[in-house]
Design a protein around this motif. Sequence first.
Motif, PDB file in Angstrom:
ATOM      1  N   GLU A   1      -5.308   2.776   3.025  1.00 33.66           N
ATOM      2  CA  GLU A   1      -4.234   2.870   4.015  1.00 33.66           C
ATOM      3  C   GLU A   1      -3.069   1.938   3.675  1.00 33.66           C
ATOM      4  N   SER A   2      -3.393   0.697   3.297  1.00 39.95           N
ATOM      5  CA  SER A   2      -2.333  -0.253   2.949  1.00 39.95           C
ATOM      6  C   SER A   2      -1.574   0.211   1.707  1.00 39.95           C
ATOM      7  N   THR A   3      -2.303   0.730   0.735  1.00 41.36           N
ATOM      8  CA  THR A   3      -1.671   1.218  -0.490  1.00 41.36           C
ATOM      9  C   THR A   3      -0.802   2.440  -0.201  1.00 41.36           C
ATOM     10  N   TYR A   4      -1.300   3.321   0.664  1.00 41.75           N
ATOM     11  CA  TYR A   4      -0.521   4.497   1.052  1.00 41.75           C
ATOM     12  C   TYR A   4       0.800   4.072   1.690  1.00 41.75           C
ATOM     13  N   TYR A   5       0.727   3.110   2.594  1.00 47.94           N
ATOM     14  CA  TYR A   5       1.938   2.640   3.275  1.00 47.94           C
ATOM     15  C   TYR A   5       2.950   2.102   2.261  1.00 47.94           C
ATOM     16  N   ILE A   6       2.493   1.239   1.385  1.00 50.23           N
ATOM     17  CA  ILE A   6       3.382   0.626   0.393  1.00 50.23           C
ATOM     18  C   ILE A   6       3.997   1.684  -0.517  1.00 50.23           C
ATOM     19  N   ASN A   7       3.186   2.619  -0.965  1.00 46.69           N
ATOM     20  CA  ASN A   7       3.663   3.624  -1.921  1.00 46.69           C
ATOM     21  C   ASN A   7       4.599   4.647  -1.290  1.00 46.69           C
ATOM     22  N   HIS A   8       4.559   4.787   0.035  1.00 46.38           N
ATOM     23  CA  HIS A   8       5.400   5.779   0.711  1.00 46.38           C
ATOM     24  C   HIS A   8       6.527   5.144   1.531  1.00 46.38           C
ATOM     25  N   LEU A   9       6.673   3.850   1.442  1.00 45.40           N
ATOM     26  CA  LEU A   9       7.632   3.162   2.299  1.00 45.40           C
ATOM     27  C   LEU A   9       9.067   3.617   2.045  1.00 45.40           C
ATOM     28  N   LEU A  10       9.426   3.831   0.794  1.00 44.21           N
ATOM     29  CA  LEU A  10      10.810   4.152   0.462  1.00 44.21           C
ATOM     30  C   LEU A  10      11.183   5.597   0.785  1.00 44.21           C
ATOM     31  N   GLN A  11      10.192   6.479   0.882  1.00 42.02           N
ATOM     32  CA  GLN A  11      10.510   7.879   1.159  1.00 42.02           C
ATOM     33  C   GLN A  11       9.768   8.435   2.363  1.00 42.02           C
ATOM     34  N   GLY A  12       9.096   7.550   3.121  1.00 41.13           N
ATOM     35  CA  GLY A  12       8.212   8.003   4.196  1.00 41.13           C
ATOM     36  C   GLY A  12       8.907   8.601   5.394  1.00 41.13           C
TER      37      GLY A  12
ATOM     38  N   THR B   1       4.867   8.502  11.872  1.00 35.55           N
ATOM     39  CA  THR B   1       3.815   9.245  12.574  1.00 35.55           C
ATOM     40  C   THR B   1       2.438   8.824  12.078  1.00 35.55           C
ATOM     41  N   HIS B   2       2.321   8.668  10.783  1.00 35.45           N
ATOM     42  CA  HIS B   2       1.056   8.228  10.191  1.00 35.45           C
ATOM     43  C   HIS B   2       0.665   6.852  10.729  1.00 35.45           C
ATOM     44  N   CYS B   3       1.626   5.948  10.803  1.00 35.48           N
ATOM     45  CA  CYS B   3       1.352   4.594  11.292  1.00 35.48           C
ATOM     46  C   CYS B   3       0.923   4.612  12.758  1.00 35.48           C
ATOM     47  N   ARG B   4       1.551   5.456  13.554  1.00 35.61           N
ATOM     48  CA  ARG B   4       1.162   5.552  14.967  1.00 35.61           C
ATOM     49  C   ARG B   4      -0.284   6.025  15.100  1.00 35.61           C
ATOM     50  N   GLU B   5      -0.696   6.903  14.198  1.00 34.45           N
ATOM     51  CA  GLU B   5      -2.064   7.419  14.240  1.00 34.45           C
ATOM     52  C   GLU B   5      -3.078   6.368  13.770  1.00 34.45           C
ATOM     53  N   GLN B   6      -2.683   5.545  12.814  1.00 34.21           N
ATOM     54  CA  GLN B   6      -3.618   4.594  12.202  1.00 34.21           C
ATOM     55  C   GLN B   6      -3.655   3.237  12.890  1.00 34.21           C
ATOM     56  N   TYR B   7      -2.525   2.823  13.463  1.00 28.07           N
ATOM     57  CA  TYR B   7      -2.413   1.468  13.990  1.00 28.07           C
ATOM     58  C   TYR B   7      -2.053   1.529  15.483  1.00 28.07           C
ATOM     59  N   PRO B   8      -2.989   1.154  16.355  1.00 27.27           N
ATOM     60  CA  PRO B   8      -2.797   1.357  17.802  1.00 27.27           C
ATOM     61  C   PRO B   8      -1.672   0.535  18.411  1.00 27.27           C
ATOM     62  N   PHE B   9      -1.228  -0.523  17.722  1.00 29.56           N
ATOM     63  CA  PHE B   9      -0.163  -1.368  18.273  1.00 29.56           C
ATOM     64  C   PHE B   9       1.160  -1.169  17.520  1.00 29.56           C
TER      65      PHE B   9
END
Length: 269
Positions: free
Chosen positions: A221-232, A238-246
């Motif tokens: 999950e952390s790697t996905y976030y980093i790798n998609h940050l520039l084009q996410g 939406t992905h972050c809202r699903e994965q991280y409740p806060f």
Amino acid sequence: MFHFKNDHLTVFQSSLYQTTSAIIQTDDVVIMTDPNWLPHEVQTIWEYVGRVLGDKQLYVIYTHSDFDHIIGSGAFPEAKVIASEELKAHEHKKAIMQKVSEFDQRYYIKRDYEPHYPSVDHAISRDGERLQLGSLSLTFYKAPGHTHDGLFTVIEPLGIFLSGDYLSDVEFPFIFSSYIDYKKTMEKAATIMENHSIQIHVPGHGSVTNNPDEIMRRLKESTYYINHLLQGGEKLETHCREQYPFFEGMKSIHFENIKLARKEDGEDH
């Protein structure tokens, strides 16, 4: 505050930001990480250490210099301190301690100890550096990106991975130092998983896990976030809202991450 406990590991979790303090104990040594946050929480940790320490040496590993992770430093004057050489040589120690003071002033907090910036006894200068503490072998890895002075620790033969503010199950990556460094640190974390038999993961914020699949999920999950940050864009949000409740409470950090990543990516090119 008790969050996790087995024969050798006890983890306390603060009410604030689910910040953790781990205590590893054997017959010949006691090791602690990042004592925090509130006075009664630090007191609870102090009392527990007093019960298990006996005549053993206490070591404290500071995973990085964010003020919430060093706020309890003054409560354990007898401890030998382990941290990165970058934490030891930090240029803004006074500013960090000012944040501690501002926090206590803001919430009218009194402490029965004087917070101070940690005085480092064992400064870690390279990846793979080892320290033998009794029957435990500690292997350290530099972990810049969140801050420039982060430190990973693997404790063997217990298979404990202390990751500081990386690989959290409640926080997406917070990039306060360097986006490029953060990407490299995620690659380093993957290498650690390959080269060590990790049985338990203790993040700086969130939940301890002894489930190998969950440990790998956090890395993914952390790697996905980093790798998609520039084009996410919206998809990553939406992905972050699903994965991280806060996520809504920390969304501003996500936007700051994007700014920093764009700046570094532009400079890199």
